[in-house]
Write a protein that holds these residues in place. Structure first.
Motif: not given
Length: 230
Positions: A156-164
């Motif tokens: 993912x791009x580094x300026x989005x939020x990522x959760x899992x």
């Protein structure tokens, strides 16, 4: 015994300016220079000269020299906003798209439209999902990733939020959490399982969604025009 010398603390850690520059550091510096050119703070010749210097810089301190007279280099980023999980029922159960690899490989990358839900299955195969150049039409995107004797890689791009959230059965399920400083940035959630396989999701450093706000506003405008048209 030299008491004054003994009292001095040892500082063996390198200063930030002395650290080796990464490709992501160079990309951020180049973005600041590009902004300076667009605002008229730099001439085309100054911009070209500094960009060439950025490409040859070895340390973080050398990069700072090229942008220290530009306002964007001194702006403090906003505190990241924690991204909560989607509310049950807020997103569709049916996938907008699927990427399946059975004894093969499948790739989704480049300029493509990320829907609200994407399913990825790797059975004795490999799946690569790269969102670094994707068009985010929705703020929340869920990726269901299942790997059975296979491999699923998500970037993912580094300026989005990522959760899992997920798990592994004799396998590896790993999501590197990421919080965007922009509360309106897209949020990517990765769920699933790795059975004797691997699922991995992490940011791709140096890749940014540059027009988040413009996309969101454009979508709102389109919906408003359709509503008024009826």
């Amino acid at each position: 015994m030299d008491l004054q010398k003994q009292a001095q603390p040892r500082d063996t850690a390198p200063r930030v300016a002395e650290l080796r520059a990464s490709d992501a550091d160079r990309d951020r510096t180049a973005d600041i220079l590009r902004e300076g050119l667009a605002e008229g703070r730099l001439t085309a010749e100054e911009h070209a000269e500094r960009v060439e210097g950025v490409l040859h810089a070895k340390t973080v301190g050398e990069l700072e020299v090229f942008v220290r007279d530009l306002p964007a280099a001194h702006e403090r980023p906003a505190a990241p906003a924690y991204a909560p999980r989607p509310v049950p029922g807020a997103l569709p159960e049916e996938a907008d798209a699927g990427v399946v690899a059975v004894f093969s490989s499948a790739v989704r990358r480049g300029r493509w439209r990320a829907g609200r839900r994407l399913h990825a299955y790797a059975v004795f195969g490999s799946v690569e999902i790269d969102l670094s150049e994707a068009i985010f039409e929705y703020q929340q995107v869920v990726i269901k990733a299942v790997s059975v004797f296979g491999d699923v890689q998500i970037r993912v791009p580094e300026n989005v939020s990522l959760r899992g959230t997920g798990g592994g059965v004799l396998g590896n399920f790993e999501v590197s959490p990421l919080d965007s400083a922009d509360s309106r940035a897209p949020v990517v959630y990765v769920d699933g399982w790795a059975v004797l396989g691997n699922v991995e999701a992490r940011p791709r450093r140096g890749r940014l969604v540059a027009d988040i706000l413009e996309r969101v506003q454009d979508k709102v405008d389109r919906k408003l025009r359709r509503h008024l048209g009826h």
